[in-house]
Design an enzyme around this catalytic site. Structure first.
Site, PDB file in Angstrom:
ATOM      1  N   HIS A  72       0.850  -1.193   0.000  1.00 22.49           N
ATOM      2  CA  HIS A  72       0.000   0.000   0.000  1.00 22.49           C
ATOM      3  C   HIS A  72       0.884   1.240   0.000  1.00 22.49           C
ATOM      4  O   HIS A  72       1.832   1.332   0.761  1.00 22.49           O
ATOM      5  CB  HIS A  72      -0.903   0.021   1.247  1.00 22.49           C
ATOM      6  CG  HIS A  72      -2.068  -0.915   1.134  1.00 22.49           C
ATOM      7  ND1 HIS A  72      -3.155  -0.845   1.971  1.00 22.49           N
ATOM      8  CD2 HIS A  72      -2.322  -1.928   0.271  1.00 22.49           C
ATOM      9  CE1 HIS A  72      -4.028  -1.785   1.629  1.00 22.49           C
ATOM     10  NE2 HIS A  72      -3.551  -2.462   0.619  1.00 22.49           N
ATOM     11  N   TYR A 198      -8.898   5.420   7.945  1.00 28.48           N
ATOM     12  CA  TYR A 198      -8.980   5.796   9.361  1.00 28.48           C
ATOM     13  C   TYR A 198     -10.009   6.922   9.458  1.00 28.48           C
ATOM     14  O   TYR A 198      -9.806   7.985   8.871  1.00 28.48           O
ATOM     15  CB  TYR A 198      -7.631   6.292   9.881  1.00 28.48           C
ATOM     16  CG  TYR A 198      -6.592   5.202  10.058  1.00 28.48           C
ATOM     17  CD1 TYR A 198      -5.838   4.739   8.979  1.00 28.48           C
ATOM     18  CD2 TYR A 198      -6.354   4.643  11.319  1.00 28.48           C
ATOM     19  CE1 TYR A 198      -4.880   3.738   9.153  1.00 28.48           C
ATOM     20  CE2 TYR A 198      -5.404   3.641  11.489  1.00 28.48           C
ATOM     21  CZ  TYR A 198      -4.669   3.201  10.408  1.00 28.48           C
ATOM     22  OH  TYR A 198      -3.731   2.213  10.574  1.00 28.48           O
ATOM     23  N   PRO A 291      -3.541  -0.216  19.444  1.00 29.40           N
ATOM     24  CA  PRO A 291      -3.392  -0.731  18.073  1.00 29.40           C
ATOM     25  C   PRO A 291      -3.345   0.329  16.979  1.00 29.40           C
ATOM     26  O   PRO A 291      -2.800   0.067  15.906  1.00 29.40           O
ATOM     27  CB  PRO A 291      -4.624  -1.625  17.896  1.00 29.40           C
ATOM     28  CG  PRO A 291      -5.618  -1.158  18.911  1.00 29.40           C
ATOM     29  CD  PRO A 291      -4.814  -0.645  20.060  1.00 29.40           C
ATOM     30  N   LYS A 295       1.622  -0.603  15.237  1.00 31.83           N
ATOM     31  CA  LYS A 295       3.058  -0.622  15.541  1.00 31.83           C
ATOM     32  C   LYS A 295       3.524  -1.861  16.306  1.00 31.83           C
ATOM     33  O   LYS A 295       4.725  -2.153  16.350  1.00 31.83           O
ATOM     34  CB  LYS A 295       3.430   0.622  16.377  1.00 31.83           C
ATOM     35  CG  LYS A 295       3.527   1.870  15.573  1.00 31.83           C
ATOM     36  CD  LYS A 295       4.720   1.833  14.633  1.00 31.83           C
ATOM     37  CE  LYS A 295       4.564   2.837  13.517  1.00 31.83           C
ATOM     38  NZ  LYS A 295       4.841   2.323  12.205  1.00 31.83           N
ATOM     39  N   TYR A 381       4.379   6.239  10.294  1.00 32.46           N
ATOM     40  CA  TYR A 381       3.510   5.117   9.938  1.00 32.46           C
ATOM     41  C   TYR A 381       4.281   4.081   9.126  1.00 32.46           C
ATOM     42  O   TYR A 381       4.220   2.881   9.398  1.00 32.46           O
ATOM     43  CB  TYR A 381       2.301   5.618   9.141  1.00 32.46           C
ATOM     44  CG  TYR A 381       1.187   4.605   9.022  1.00 32.46           C
ATOM     45  CD1 TYR A 381       0.002   4.770   9.733  1.00 32.46           C
ATOM     46  CD2 TYR A 381       1.296   3.488   8.206  1.00 32.46           C
ATOM     47  CE1 TYR A 381      -1.030   3.832   9.641  1.00 32.46           C
ATOM     48  CE2 TYR A 381       0.276   2.554   8.106  1.00 32.46           C
ATOM     49  CZ  TYR A 381      -0.875   2.748   8.820  1.00 32.46           C
ATOM     50  OH  TYR A 381      -1.886   1.819   8.722  1.00 32.46           O
TER      51      TYR A 381
HETATM   52  C1  DHB Z   1      -4.896  -3.076  11.468  1.00 35.83           C
HETATM   53  C2  DHB Z   1      -4.792  -2.771  12.786  1.00 35.83           C
HETATM   54  C3  DHB Z   1      -4.415  -1.509  13.154  1.00 35.83           C
HETATM   55  O1  DHB Z   1      -4.297  -1.178  14.423  1.00 35.83           O
HETATM   56  C4  DHB Z   1      -4.145  -0.546  12.214  1.00 35.83           C
HETATM   57  O2  DHB Z   1      -3.783   0.701  12.613  1.00 35.83           O
HETATM   58  C5  DHB Z   1      -4.251  -0.854  10.904  1.00 35.83           C
HETATM   59  C6  DHB Z   1      -4.620  -2.134  10.531  1.00 35.83           C
HETATM   60  C7  DHB Z   1      -5.325  -4.419  11.057  1.00 35.83           C
HETATM   61  O3  DHB Z   1      -5.544  -5.279  11.924  1.00 35.83           O
HETATM   62  O4  DHB Z   1      -5.459  -4.661   9.854  1.00 35.83           O
END
Ligand code: DHB
Length: 386
Positions: A72, A198, A291, A295, A381
């Site tokens: 991506h 997001y 999450p 990371k 990121y």
């Molecule tokens: C996923 C989890 C995340 O916390 C994130 O920021 C992006 C993707 C995932 O599980 O796909």
């Protein structure tokens, strides 16, 4: 039993360390309380930073990742009425890969030839600050065992025994809790988006992620203590449609059969130092991030890559320099990612304070309209180089 490096935990951190050390000719034994099936099937994150891909590729684990993973260029950030794409490749020349932790784990288990003892009970670490560290445990046949090692690596996450084998007087803990959790689903439906979305929304954050062209992974911000039973499938899809902006800007969300549903708590946690004598901590054993920003696995891979180099220098070349610097150097990256995860989390999750909501929207406008703002997000990121 005796080995050079006793590894506690057969998740991605422990298995990658075992694999990297084996490639350097160093003997390991891995002990794990769970079954191999459990470790292989638990659902975790799905985004790999460029540097994680580089580490896995250099370790000979890049073939399936490149064949079945998806690169991506960036992500979408949105709030009601607006959706913006941030292109990491244009901004910083780095990308991310969609490839589930479950897949990384499968590749590691398949590649590693050394001993892994699953379903051990009562694992305990002893004398870690001396020249004779060892682990005692009961194996899955009920026999009491003792494993002596030159070094112990604690890769056993936040519930394992390694973290607390550092005496309280020698450790410091930094912690933050958050007033919300995630309700996460896996669904057998093609993703309704090419790259992750997001979404900030007054009713709560939502994230549209994916695992493959056939499987979607989506999340909703929910209050702490939420029971997944209160979220039947129709309620989940209707709330995702609301928060992700179904019907706006020619975009629609396609629902599908939900195959898994769970509530994830959120926490920031760092225990320092990451080394005590002959015990080295890596991954979730030393730190937890919320999450948002994905990371956790990437940080574990960065720790383990550094630790494998340090232990190889110490055990093969009798050079302790990298091992002596391991904790300080690993913690520099840990704190950067701890800040980034906290920042993404607090920018995107709605709370009750209207002042805070305006600050969040202002920050989102800045990150999506200023090259400086977008570059900062992209750099964190997609991951700083190791
Ligand atoms: C996923 C989890 C995340 O916390 C994130 O920021 C992006 C993707 C995932 O599980 O796909």
């Amino acid at each position: 039993m005796r080995t050079e490096v006793a590894i506690v935990g057969a998740g991605p951190a422990g298995m990658l360390l075992a694999h990297l050390l084996a490639r350097a000719g160093i003997d390991t034994v891995v002990v794990e309380t769970r079954s191999q099936e459990y470790v292989a099937s638990r659902t975790r994150a799905g985004i790999l930073e460029q540097s994680s891909v580089d580490v896995l590729t250099a370790a000979g684990l890049g073939d399936r990742l490149r064949a079945e993973g998806h690169e991506h260029r960036g992500v979408y950030l949105q709030w009601p009425g607006e959706r913006h794409h941030l292109d990491f490749v244009d901004l910083i020349g780095r990308s991310v890969w969609v490839y589930g932790q479950t897949e990384v784990q499968k590749d590691l288990v398949q590649a590693h030839r050394g001993p892994v003892l699953y379903e051990v009970r009562d694992a305990a670490l002893h004398d870690v600050a001396t020249a004779h560290p060892h682990i005692t445990f009961t194996d899955r046949d009920g026999r009491a065992q003792r494993l002596d090692a030159t070094v112990i690596a604690g890769c056993d996450g936040s519930f394992g025994p390694s973290r607390s084998a550092v005496p309280t007087s020698a450790r410091q803990v930094y912690e933050r809790t958050y007033p919300y959790s995630w309700l996460g689903i896996l669904a057998d439906v093609p993703p309704s988006t090419d790259e992750l979305i997001y979404a900030w929304h007054p009713d709560g954050f939502a994230l549209h992620s994916m695992r493959s062209p056939e499987v979607s992974r989506l999340y909703l911000q929910v209050p702490n203590g939420t029971d997944p039973a209160d979220w039947p499938d129709e309620r989940i899809w209707s709330e995702l449609a609301n928060r992700l902006g179904h019907g706006q800007h020619d975009w629609t969300l396609t629902p599908g059969p939900i195959t898994e549903k769970s509530v994830l708590p959120m926490r920031s946690f760092v225990q320092t130092p990451m080394r005590h004598g002959n015990l080295f901590l890596a991954g979730d054993a030393a730190h937890i991030v919320p999450p948002t920003g994905a990371k956790g696995l990437n940080l574990a891979i960065a720790d383990v890559s550094r630790l494998a180099n340090a232990l190889t220098a110490q055990l093969r070349d009798n050079n302790p320099r990298l091992a002596d610097r391991y904790s300080d150097e690993a913690l520099t990256r840990v704190w950067r990612c701890t800040h980034f995860s906290w920042w993404m989390t607090t920018m995107l999750h709605t709370a009750t304070d209207p002042f805070e909501a305006q600050l969040q929207l202002s920050q989102l406008r800045w990150v999506t309209s200023s090259t400086a703002g977008a570059t900062g997000l992209a750099e964190n990121y997609a991951g700083l180089p190791l």
